[in-house]
Design a protein around this motif. Structure first.
Motif, PDB file in Angstrom:
ATOM      1  N   ALA A   1     -46.967 -25.273   6.758  1.00  0.00           N
ATOM      2  CA  ALA A   1     -48.402 -24.985   7.120  1.00  0.00           C
ATOM      3  C   ALA A   1     -49.141 -25.706   7.742  1.00  0.00           C
ATOM      4  CB  ALA A   1     -49.096 -24.379   5.843  1.00  0.00           C
TER       5      ALA A   1
ATOM      6  N   TRP B   1     -45.415 -21.674   4.616  1.00  0.00           N
ATOM      7  CA  TRP B   1     -45.281 -20.345   4.986  1.00  0.00           C
ATOM      8  C   TRP B   1     -44.179 -19.877   4.690  1.00  0.00           C
ATOM      9  CZ3 TRP B   1     -49.693 -17.033   5.166  1.00  0.00           C
ATOM     10  CH2 TRP B   1     -50.742 -17.675   5.514  1.00  0.00           C
TER      11      TRP B   1
ATOM     12  N   LEU C   1     -48.175 -17.839   1.880  1.00  0.00           N
ATOM     13  CA  LEU C   1     -48.561 -19.484   1.784  1.00  0.00           C
ATOM     14  C   LEU C   1     -48.292 -19.698   0.345  1.00  0.00           C
ATOM     15  CD1 LEU C   1     -49.619 -21.858   3.000  1.00  0.00           C
ATOM     16  CD2 LEU C   1     -52.179 -20.905   2.279  1.00  0.00           C
TER      17      LEU C   1
END
Length: 394
Positions: free
Chosen positions: A382, A359, A341
């Motif tokens: 994300a 991500w 992340l």
């Protein structure tokens, strides 16, 4: 007779008083939800926590079919408050050339100066200045990055380090653990070294609050000497190029570090295609008497917006990878190795970026003899759970 009438009045008043109290209690329960029964309150609070809590696994394993497998490490960050994650924008902080020159260029020394064109993160042409003295130091500055090397120390140190990176081919002389697992230097701990480095970086206008180191390596003179001898014996390093001796004054710590935003690492490479990139890392080599190296590819000044962000579950991310890549037929399985992340700087307009939680998913595929893996990197938003085709990964 009057006494009996008084008793009846008292009983009537008491009865209606109880009725009124009961009605009041029932009314409060009906209109004030946080004053409900103990069991109702617990149920509501539990449901609220389950709906709002966000967490991600440390690893994700799943066999989709014979051609597609998840065996992935999930990397997020430290101290991320997922319940209070906000949209943000950023701009690049240009290094202060005068401060870098003052810190690293020694007076009364002749540095060979040169200037050449380089490319910015956005593909713009930039001028880079280089100051070089083979016996003292090397300094490169452009509008986005700064790089300092202490010569010839760092050239020798790089020769000794053999660390296996993200790529599949293994270095037979890998000695990463030798330096990673070494005990701290006597009288100079890792934390002291990091604080020392941060203090010196602050003199260059680099704020400590958004920096965190990911890896640290301790360089003992004895280990450097031993590894030099091993490389010479193996033939990987010639006697002419090897350093004759290592002194205690040259001992230090090598830190790989990153800039974070709201606890999430800012993506520091120029393009997803370059990840992890040879020159993408921020790194610093710090000794007791100063810095041997400082590499700052790019720094950002960030601003939080009022809009809150909610991240989708990792199961959703896995579903996207499975849908888009799970049907590929190969002799060897494609394996999702790592998902990290990051905050990705997506250009909004010239000089301004939207910092988007993304991500970065590493997918490995075996290639040729030796069963080495080649890697592709897939970016997935994300927040929306969609693959980010606008990052031009192909």
């Amino acid at each position: 007779m009057k006494i009996n009438n008084c008793k009846k009045v008292i009983k009537t008043i008491a009865f209606y008083t109880v009725v009124i109290i009961c009605i009041a209690i029932l009314w409060k329960q009906a209109h004030l939800p946080y004053e409900r029964t103990k069991y109702q309150s617990v149920a509501e609070n539990t449901t609220e926590r389950e709906q709002s809590s966000v967490s991600f696994p440390e690893e994700y394993k799943k066999t989709v079919n014979d051609s597609f497998v998840f065996d992935a490490k999930i990397i997020t960050g430290e101290n991320i408050d997922y319940e209070n994650l906000y949209a943000s924008t950023a701009s690049i902080v240009y290094p202060d050339a005068d401060k870098w020159k003052t810190m690293f260029l020694k007076d009364n020394l002749n540095y060979e100066e040169s200037c050449f064109e380089t490319e910015s993160r956005n593909g713009d042409r930039l001028n880079a200045e280089v100051y070089d003295n083979e016996s003292e130091g090397f300094l490169r500055l452009d509008a986005e990055q700064g790089l300092y090397w202490k010569e010839p120390l760092m050239r020798y140190l790089v020769q000794v380090l053999h660390m296996n990176g993200e790529y599949g081919a293994k270095d037979p002389m890998d000695n990463e653990r030798v330096f990673r697992d070494a005990d701290d230097l006597t009288g100079f701990s890792r934390e002291e070294a990091w604080e020392n480095a941060c203090e010196q970086m602050s003199m260059l206008g680099i704020e400590k609050s958004s920096l965190q180191y990911d890896e640290s390596y301790c360089m003992h003179a004895e280990d450097l000497k031993e590894q030099t001898q091993i490389l010479q014996k193996d033939g990987s390093l010639s006697a002419q190029d090897a350093k004759e001796s290592w002194s205690k004054d040259e001992e230090g710590y090598l830190f790989y570090f990153s800039q974070t935003l709201q606890g999430i690492e800012i993506f520091r490479y120029e393009n997803i295609r370059d990840y992890p990139g040879m020159y993408g890392d921020m790194q610093v080599y710090v000794m007791k008497d100063g810095l041997g190296e400082l590499q700052i590819p790019v720094l950002y000044s960030c601003k939080l917006e009022k809009k809150k962000l909610s991240l989708v579950s990792f199961d959703k991310i896995a579903e996207v990878l499975e849908k888009n890549y799970g049907s590929v037929i190969t002799e060897e399985p494609i394996t999702v190795r790592k998902c990290q992340l990051v905050m990705y700087p997506l250009q909004k307009k010239n000089g301004v970026y939207d910092m988007v939680p993304v991500w970065i998913c590493q997918i490995g595929k075996y290639q040729g003899e030796g069963r080495n893996e080649s890697y592709n990197y897939i970016p997935i938003n994300a927040v929306t759970g969609e693959e980010m085709v606008e990052l031009e990964v192909e």
